[in-house]
Design an enzyme around this catalytic site. Structure first.
Site, PDB file in Angstrom:
ATOM      1  N   PRO A 169       0.860  -7.470  16.839  1.00  0.00           N
ATOM      2  CA  PRO A 169       0.950  -6.981  14.622  1.00  0.00           C
ATOM      3  C   PRO A 169       0.742  -5.307  14.626  1.00  0.00           C
ATOM      4  O   PRO A 169       1.023  -5.747  13.841  1.00  0.00           O
ATOM      5  CB  PRO A 169       0.265  -7.941  15.289  1.00  0.00           C
ATOM      6  CG  PRO A 169      -1.202  -7.794  15.970  1.00  0.00           C
ATOM      7  CD  PRO A 169      -0.343  -7.628  17.272  1.00  0.00           C
ATOM      8  N   TYR A 170       0.679  -4.679  15.563  1.00  0.00           N
ATOM      9  CA  TYR A 170       1.177  -3.510  15.528  1.00  0.00           C
ATOM     10  C   TYR A 170       1.601  -2.450  14.110  1.00  0.00           C
ATOM     11  O   TYR A 170       1.186  -2.857  13.113  1.00  0.00           O
ATOM     12  CB  TYR A 170       0.674  -2.347  16.147  1.00  0.00           C
ATOM     13  CG  TYR A 170       0.229  -1.110  15.980  1.00  0.00           C
ATOM     14  CD1 TYR A 170      -1.164  -0.090  15.369  1.00  0.00           C
ATOM     15  CD2 TYR A 170       0.595  -0.011  15.684  1.00  0.00           C
ATOM     16  CE1 TYR A 170      -1.991   0.543  15.437  1.00  0.00           C
ATOM     17  CE2 TYR A 170       0.309   1.118  15.681  1.00  0.00           C
ATOM     18  CZ  TYR A 170      -1.087   1.816  15.191  1.00  0.00           C
ATOM     19  OH  TYR A 170      -1.328   3.044  14.871  1.00  0.00           O
ATOM     20  N   GLY A 171       2.904  -2.708  14.696  1.00  0.00           N
ATOM     21  CA  GLY A 171       3.343  -2.304  14.224  1.00  0.00           C
ATOM     22  C   GLY A 171       3.792  -3.622  12.319  1.00  0.00           C
ATOM     23  O   GLY A 171       3.810  -2.403  11.537  1.00  0.00           O
TER      24      GLY A 171
END
Length: 273
Positions: A169-171
């Site tokens: 879920p970094y982006g």
């Protein structure tokens, strides 16, 4: 960087123990600010940063604190300690974040498709990268509005980071941070407080880069953030609100105001409405 351009200012930098956070904390102190630096885990990193800033700018320039941005009470306590020690808070740099490596390490034998992600790791990354900036900004914004001046600077990433495959879920968290910036900038408009994002402009040699990728000669250095963070924290960036600044586009041959304006990039959200 111009020495003492930030004289009298107090800046909080989260995630300041290494990488970009460390570089920005040092830059702000050298430019004259008193810096409250936080890390969530490593006392050794805090101690090393304290020594570095003391040597570069004086031991009265640094207050190093262990604090976890996922805990709202701890965020509030950081702001209170900053005020107790230095009398005010003028700048907040929301740098603390967990990167792609965190999800990878939680799923070491899995491909990085979103449906394979460890749920606890996902929640902690969102808590750090999205909720942490909110908790810190929530604690500090009323003080900034009362004093009629303040800077909230959210450390973001490239637009490609927010779209590329297997980057959950970094982006997703960085896209959310861009949205936070745009909405908050409108909420504080006219108060003397501004909210902007600063991105290095590409993959940067920090703890978030792991494995063979660390050998890539094209990786940006954390120090690329130093000049633009000082400009954003200063009076020279008055009127800059709700913008994305790309550090690698900073032109050191220009004066700071011209360099900052030239480094402004289109919003992550290109379509109005």
């Amino acid at each position: 960087m111009t020495e003492n351009i930030l004289d009298g200012r107090v800046a909080i930098v989260t995630g300041a123990g290494r990488g970009m956070g460390r570089a920005m904390a040092v830059a702000l102190a050298v430019a004259g600010a008193r810096v409250v630096a936080t890390v969530a885990r490593s006392q050794d990193e805090l101690d090393a940063l304290g020594r570095e800033i003391a040597e570069a700018a004086g031991d009265d320039r640094i207050l190093a604190l262990k604090s976890d941005v996922t805990d709202e009470d701890q965020c509030r306590a950081v702001v209170e300690e900053a005020r107790d020690r230095f009398g005010a808070v003028h700048v907040l740099v929301n740098n603390a974040a967990r990167g792609h490596k965190f999800i990878h390490d939680a799923n070491p034998d899995q491909p990085m498709d979103f449906w394979t992600a460890d749920g606890d790791a996902w929640r902690l990354m969102i808590d750090t990268n999205v909720n942490g900036p909110f908790y810190m900004a929530k604690a500090v914004t009323p003080l900034m509005i009362t004093q009629g001046w303040g800077r909230i600077i959210n450390i973001s990433a490239t637009l490609n980071t927010m779209q590329k495959t297997r980057n959950s879920p970094y982006g997703i968290s960085k896209a959310a941070l861009e949205s936070e910036t745009l909405i908050w900038s409108k909420d504080v408009a006219g108060t003397g407080v501004t909210v902007n994002t600063l991105s290095p402009g590409g993959a940067t040699l920090t703890g978030m880069v792991y494995g063979e990728a660390r050998n890539n000669p094209k990786l940006l250095k954390p120090e690329i953030m130093m000049a633009p963070i000082v400009w954003l924290a200063s009076d020279a960036s008055d009127g800059i609100n709700g913008e994305r600044i790309i550090a690698k586009d900073w032109d050191a041959s220009l004066d700071a105001t011209a360099a900052g304006k030239a480094a402004i990039a289109p919003s992550a959200f290109l379509q109005p409405g």
